[in-house]
Design an enzyme around this catalytic site. Sequence first.
Site, PDB file in Angstrom:
ATOM      1  N   ASP A 166       0.813  -1.228   0.000  1.00  0.00           N
ATOM      2  CA  ASP A 166       0.000   0.000   0.000  1.00  0.00           C
ATOM      3  C   ASP A 166       0.842   1.271   0.000  1.00  0.00           C
ATOM      4  O   ASP A 166       0.482   2.261  -0.641  1.00  0.00           O
ATOM      5  CB  ASP A 166      -0.911   0.048   1.245  1.00  0.00           C
TER       6      ASP A 166
HETATM    7  P1  NAP Z   1       0.892  -3.935   3.170  1.00  0.00           P
HETATM    8  O1  NAP Z   1       0.274  -2.999   2.224  1.00  0.00           O
HETATM    9  O2  NAP Z   1       0.046  -4.529   4.239  1.00  0.00           O
HETATM   10  O3  NAP Z   1       1.554  -5.100   2.280  1.00  0.00           O
HETATM   11  C1  NAP Z   1       2.362  -6.063   2.843  1.00  0.00           C
HETATM   12  C2  NAP Z   1       2.765  -7.025   1.736  1.00  0.00           C
HETATM   13  O4  NAP Z   1       3.728  -7.903   2.291  1.00  0.00           O
HETATM   14  C3  NAP Z   1       1.625  -7.891   1.253  1.00  0.00           C
HETATM   15  O5  NAP Z   1       1.137  -7.453  -0.005  1.00  0.00           O
HETATM   16  C4  NAP Z   1       2.246  -9.304   1.172  1.00  0.00           C
HETATM   17  O6  NAP Z   1       2.159  -9.797  -0.161  1.00  0.00           O
HETATM   18  C5  NAP Z   1       3.694  -9.090   1.561  1.00  0.00           C
HETATM   19  N1  NAP Z   1       4.198 -10.163   2.420  1.00  0.00           N
HETATM   20  C6  NAP Z   1       3.597 -10.718   3.492  1.00  0.00           C
HETATM   21  N2  NAP Z   1       4.378 -11.679   4.005  1.00  0.00           N
HETATM   22  C7  NAP Z   1       5.506 -11.708   3.255  1.00  0.00           C
HETATM   23  C8  NAP Z   1       6.686 -12.502   3.296  1.00  0.00           C
HETATM   24  N3  NAP Z   1       6.875 -13.456   4.212  1.00  0.00           N
HETATM   25  N4  NAP Z   1       7.632 -12.262   2.361  1.00  0.00           N
HETATM   26  C9  NAP Z   1       7.458 -11.308   1.418  1.00  0.00           C
HETATM   27  N5  NAP Z   1       6.357 -10.539   1.333  1.00  0.00           N
HETATM   28  C10 NAP Z   1       5.396 -10.743   2.242  1.00  0.00           C
HETATM   29  O7  NAP Z   1       2.143  -3.288   3.910  1.00  0.00           O
HETATM   30  P2  NAP Z   1       2.728  -1.816   3.860  1.00  0.00           P
HETATM   31  O8  NAP Z   1       3.054  -1.429   2.459  1.00  0.00           O
HETATM   32  O9  NAP Z   1       3.792  -1.797   4.907  1.00  0.00           O
HETATM   33  O10 NAP Z   1       1.518  -0.890   4.280  1.00  0.00           O
HETATM   34  C11 NAP Z   1       1.035  -0.805   5.618  1.00  0.00           C
HETATM   35  C12 NAP Z   1      -0.471  -0.728   5.617  1.00  0.00           C
HETATM   36  O11 NAP Z   1      -0.923  -0.810   6.962  1.00  0.00           O
HETATM   37  C13 NAP Z   1      -1.004   0.570   5.035  1.00  0.00           C
HETATM   38  O12 NAP Z   1      -2.197   0.332   4.351  1.00  0.00           O
HETATM   39  C14 NAP Z   1      -1.278   1.383   6.296  1.00  0.00           C
HETATM   40  O13 NAP Z   1      -2.255   2.394   6.125  1.00  0.00           O
HETATM   41  C15 NAP Z   1      -1.768   0.306   7.230  1.00  0.00           C
HETATM   42  N6  NAP Z   1      -1.689   0.741   8.634  1.00  0.00           N
HETATM   43  C16 NAP Z   1      -0.478   0.956   9.187  1.00  0.00           C
HETATM   44  C17 NAP Z   1      -0.393   1.446  10.467  1.00  0.00           C
HETATM   45  C18 NAP Z   1       0.924   1.777  11.100  1.00  0.00           C
HETATM   46  O14 NAP Z   1       0.918   2.441  12.134  1.00  0.00           O
HETATM   47  N7  NAP Z   1       2.039   1.355  10.534  1.00  0.00           N
HETATM   48  C19 NAP Z   1      -1.545   1.682  11.198  1.00  0.00           C
HETATM   49  C20 NAP Z   1      -2.782   1.434  10.601  1.00  0.00           C
HETATM   50  C21 NAP Z   1      -2.818   0.952   9.320  1.00  0.00           C
HETATM   51  P3  NAP Z   1       2.153 -11.371  -0.440  1.00  0.00           P
HETATM   52  O15 NAP Z   1       1.033 -11.932   0.325  1.00  0.00           O
HETATM   53  O16 NAP Z   1       1.994 -11.473  -1.909  1.00  0.00           O
HETATM   54  O17 NAP Z   1       3.483 -11.888   0.012  1.00  0.00           O
END
Ligand code: NAP
Length: 466
Positions: free
Chosen positions: A393
């Site tokens: 994301d």
């Molecule tokens: P993300 O959008 O959740 O994507 C994580 C990706 O990691 C997934 O598409 C997954 O794809 C891949 N993945 C999972 N396990 C894996 C593994 N073992 N090896 C390789 N890839 C792996 O993560 P992000 O880009 O860090 O975004 C964070 C999200 O969380 C945002 O939408 C944000 O708004 C939300 N959020 C964050 C917080 C905060 O405080 N950080 C709070 C609230 C919401 P595959 O399944 O294809 O592997």
Amino acid sequence: MHTLIALAFLTASVLFIVGIKLLASPKSARAGNLIAGAGMVIALVAAVPLLHGSHGSHVTIGKWFLILVGTGIGLIIGALGAYRVKMTAMPQMVALFNGAGGGAAALVAGIEFAHVTRASTLLFVTAMICAALIGAVSLSGSIIAYLKLEGHFDKPVTYPAQHVMNAVLLAMMLLISLAMMAGSHSILLMLLVLVLALVFGMLMVLPIGGADMPVVISLLNSFTGLAVAADGFAIGNVAMIIAGTLVGSSGTLLTLAMCKAMNRPVTNVLFGAFGKAESAQAAAAAAATGTVKPVQADEAALLLAVASKVVIVPGYGLAVAQAQHQVRQLSDELAKKGVEVSFAIHPVAGRMPGHMNVLLAEADVPYDQLIEMDDINPEMERVDVCLIIGANDVVNPAAREDKSSPIFGMPIIEAEKARTVIVMKRSMGKGFAGIENALFLRDNCRMLFGDAKASLQELVTLVKAA
Ligand code: NAP
């Protein structure tokens, strides 16, 4: 004795403030944690004489040994929880600990209410009612948030007239509180308020999507702080007032910072979760066209080894794979070959604020290699390879380009501007927001499929040999 206790509280409060200040940077965060912890020990010890009433206080709960037993149990649960928790389960642990804080604040207020007499001041009674109300909401809300993060609810729980129901509950709590403030000191009324607040906390969090739980936990954290501060007013404990206010204000600031990083108002998080899944699906259906271009590890290693400037974008998948040490090794190997490597940190990458900083700090990645999103974005056009590891994301161009996307407006790391983008993930699976990512289909993007840890291990070996 009085002066000694006041001095101890003052020292504890200063340590809390210094501690929280040091938490603002990864370099000093460890020291900040220890300093704030030391403040808590001082505050705890200084509070004991007050609890016995030797200070002329009306507070008479507990005995020394009970306090020691309670502190011991708390220490053991806290230490075991912190040692055992997986990095990916940190938000759940914070939810539980926060709920415990809220519950404790509500309990103190409930018990203290038994000591209310006609001579009690309005401030004393009001403070206790506030602590009971807010603490109980925080307790039940945090438990629901924990259960949601553990995956016990498939989707937001909605029911008819929920806003009306919440308004009725709020009105009832307000009326009973006013009656108590006006002089009805029945303990039954206090119990009723506590039960209503527990139900309200549950109903408040149940309809909110699991995706928004980290924001909700941060908000409930600020509630707990306020409840503790109110308790401090009721039992005349200055350290509790200051510590509670610090937690309350920092929780509020964190909530606002998270909402800003996701480009969503707090009201949207709290009241706008319904239909999130549908809108996400609609956006997925309208996904961009293009082809997925897989890359093998040997070709990816070569691209990295001959680059001059590499930016690594870590995301939630890096935490799932626990590949922080391997990414450090890769960065070191590339540096040996004269490649300039930096890490681009998105404020909400992962599942909690600072998630990536903590993860990379665990592998001793130098802090000066971590670059904030706003500082790295202007550099992206000069980057040879942008290596995205388990992020989705936070690099999704739909946030900038697709007005119909649920994440439209969220600031992202502009990875697509790099000459070559390599995405490491296991599949074409979606991220947290549940939407497709058109970046993966762009001409300059190659997909290195596999678990991040295994792929990184392979890359390290190949880069070494290149
Ligand atoms: P993300 O959008 O959740 O994507 C994580 C990706 O990691 C997934 O598409 C997954 O794809 C891949 N993945 C999972 N396990 C894996 C593994 N073992 N090896 C390789 N890839 C792996 O993560 P992000 O880009 O860090 O975004 C964070 C999200 O969380 C945002 O939408 C944000 O708004 C939300 N959020 C964050 C917080 C905060 O405080 N950080 C709070 C609230 C919401 P595959 O399944 O294809 O592997």
